[in-house]
Design an enzyme around this catalytic site. Structure first.
Site, PDB file in Angstrom:
ATOM      1  N   LYS A  15     -29.925 -18.121  40.301  1.00  0.00           N
ATOM      2  CA  LYS A  15     -31.038 -18.903  40.859  1.00  0.00           C
ATOM      3  C   LYS A  15     -30.776 -20.408  40.778  1.00  0.00           C
ATOM      4  CE  LYS A  15     -34.480 -17.367  38.370  1.00  0.00           C
ATOM      5  NZ  LYS A  15     -33.760 -16.406  37.498  1.00  0.00           N
ATOM      6  N   ARG A  90     -43.548 -16.675  36.591  1.00  0.00           N
ATOM      7  CA  ARG A  90     -42.747 -15.728  35.839  1.00  0.00           C
ATOM      8  C   ARG A  90     -43.589 -14.569  35.309  1.00  0.00           C
ATOM      9  NH1 ARG A  90     -38.059 -18.479  34.219  1.00  0.00           N
ATOM     10  NH2 ARG A  90     -36.687 -17.345  32.836  1.00  0.00           N
ATOM     11  N   ARG A 127     -21.135 -17.618  31.002  1.00  0.00           N
ATOM     12  CA  ARG A 127     -21.745 -18.951  31.026  1.00  0.00           C
ATOM     13  C   ARG A 127     -21.926 -19.481  29.597  1.00  0.00           C
ATOM     14  NH1 ARG A 127     -27.588 -19.573  33.645  1.00  0.00           N
ATOM     15  NH2 ARG A 127     -28.321 -18.880  31.633  1.00  0.00           N
ATOM     16  N   ARG A 133     -25.501 -22.506  26.013  1.00  0.00           N
ATOM     17  CA  ARG A 133     -26.966 -22.487  25.955  1.00  0.00           C
ATOM     18  C   ARG A 133     -27.425 -21.624  24.795  1.00  0.00           C
ATOM     19  NH1 ARG A 133     -30.167 -21.375  31.541  1.00  0.00           N
ATOM     20  NH2 ARG A 133     -31.415 -20.033  30.190  1.00  0.00           N
ATOM     21  N   ARG A 144     -34.296 -11.415  27.176  1.00  0.00           N
ATOM     22  CA  ARG A 144     -34.737 -12.078  28.410  1.00  0.00           C
ATOM     23  C   ARG A 144     -34.802 -11.087  29.572  1.00  0.00           C
ATOM     24  NH1 ARG A 144     -30.269 -16.189  28.372  1.00  0.00           N
ATOM     25  NH2 ARG A 144     -30.842 -16.680  30.511  1.00  0.00           N
TER      26      ARG A 144
HETATM   27  P1  ADP Z   1     -33.101 -17.769  32.963  1.00  0.00           P
HETATM   28  O1  ADP Z   1     -31.632 -18.005  33.058  1.00  0.00           O
HETATM   29  O2  ADP Z   1     -33.455 -16.776  31.895  1.00  0.00           O
HETATM   30  O3  ADP Z   1     -33.746 -17.492  34.276  1.00  0.00           O
HETATM   31  P2  ADP Z   1     -34.570 -20.333  32.740  1.00  0.00           P
HETATM   32  O4  ADP Z   1     -33.723 -21.532  32.680  1.00  0.00           O
HETATM   33  O5  ADP Z   1     -35.349 -20.081  33.983  1.00  0.00           O
HETATM   34  O6  ADP Z   1     -33.644 -19.101  32.341  1.00  0.00           O
HETATM   35  O7  ADP Z   1     -35.614 -20.334  31.517  1.00  0.00           O
HETATM   36  C1  ADP Z   1     -35.201 -20.467  30.188  1.00  0.00           C
HETATM   37  C2  ADP Z   1     -36.386 -20.234  29.248  1.00  0.00           C
HETATM   38  O8  ADP Z   1     -37.409 -21.205  29.501  1.00  0.00           O
HETATM   39  C3  ADP Z   1     -37.099 -18.881  29.416  1.00  0.00           C
HETATM   40  O9  ADP Z   1     -36.459 -17.848  28.695  1.00  0.00           O
HETATM   41  C4  ADP Z   1     -38.479 -19.216  28.854  1.00  0.00           C
HETATM   42  O10 ADP Z   1     -38.497 -19.266  27.457  1.00  0.00           O
HETATM   43  C5  ADP Z   1     -38.706 -20.619  29.367  1.00  0.00           C
HETATM   44  N1  ADP Z   1     -39.376 -20.608  30.691  1.00  0.00           N
HETATM   45  C6  ADP Z   1     -38.844 -21.043  31.863  1.00  0.00           C
HETATM   46  N2  ADP Z   1     -39.716 -20.902  32.867  1.00  0.00           N
HETATM   47  C7  ADP Z   1     -40.847 -20.358  32.325  1.00  0.00           C
HETATM   48  C8  ADP Z   1     -42.104 -19.942  32.847  1.00  0.00           C
HETATM   49  N3  ADP Z   1     -42.386 -20.051  34.151  1.00  0.00           N
HETATM   50  N4  ADP Z   1     -43.018 -19.453  31.979  1.00  0.00           N
HETATM   51  C9  ADP Z   1     -42.756 -19.334  30.671  1.00  0.00           C
HETATM   52  N5  ADP Z   1     -41.579 -19.669  30.119  1.00  0.00           N
HETATM   53  C10 ADP Z   1     -40.634 -20.180  30.918  1.00  0.00           C
END
Ligand code: ADP
Length: 190
Positions: A15, A90, A127, A133, A144
């Site tokens: 994404k 989400r 990654r 990360r 996750r």
């Molecule tokens: P991923 O690679 O898991 O899609 P993101 O960079 O989108 O990772 O998100 C990393 C973390 O940030 C999530 O695991 C969560 O803890 C938090 N997070 C991101 N977006 C949201 C959201 N819309 N609602 C709640 N938590 C979020």
């Protein structure tokens, strides 16, 4: 083109990579809640302190914090003509919050990047070696993915019922996936 878009798909589906490319092509900002949280953690802000442990565990940040953040970000000038949300909404409650934030200028399209769980775990572990990360350890990745399956995957059906969902295969060459996404968006967006 004005386009109010959300990008859906499991962690590791690509994404972030695709959001940056699509935003470039379409001339709209890509807004990633994950990136905003990470920037705040890095900068040691109040928000960063609140969310650090939560994001590190792979759980979701409380809706209230996340919804407020998105409301503020979408109120900025650069999002007036369109945006691409990555990582938000989400869960189903965030879908309702986004509806409320957007009011009479609703979403044009929800674009879902699909990818097999085995492939995404491999990608995320790779990654982890490169980016380091905090939430890219195997246990947290699995958590996750569980959170995604339980809370985020049901969103697709919600947008599907509204006739707003397009799905694009995220497996393959990065350029090919971008081309597929642009075709899907071009065909479906108004
Ligand atoms: P991923 O690679 O898991 O899609 P993101 O960079 O989108 O990772 O998100 C990393 C973390 O940030 C999530 O695991 C969560 O803890 C938090 N997070 C991101 N977006 C949201 C959201 N819309 N609602 C709640 N938590 C979020």
């Amino acid at each position: 083109m004005t386009a109010r878009l959300v990008l859906l798909g499991p962690p590791g589906a690509g994404k972030g990579t695709q959001a940056a490319r699509l935003a470039d092509e379409l001339g709209i900002p890509a807004i990633s809640t994950g990136d905003i949280f990470r920037a705040n953690i890095k900068g040691g802000t109040e928000l960063g302190k609140k969310v650090q442990a939560i994001t590190a565990s792979g759980a979701l940040v409380p809706d209230e914090l996340t919804n407020d953040l998105v409301r503020d970000r979408l109120a900025q000038d650069d999002a007036a003509e369109g945006f691409l949300l990555d990582g938000y909404p989400r869960n189903v409650a965030q879908v309702a919050a986004l509806d409320e934030i957007l009011g009479d200028r609703p979403l044009d399209l929800a674009v879902e990047i699909t990818a097999d769980p085995t492939v995404v775990v491999e990608r995320l572990l790779k990654r982890a070696e490169i980016e380091g990360r905090e939430d890219d350890t195997e246990d947290v990745i699995r958590h996750r993915l569980d959170v995604y399956a339980e809370q985020t995957a049901p969103i697709s059906a919600v947008y599907g019922e509204r006739g707003l969902l397009v799905q694009v295969d995220g497996i393959g060459d990065v350029d090919d996936v971008t081309a597929r996404l642009l075709t899907a968006i071009g065909t479906a967006a108004r």
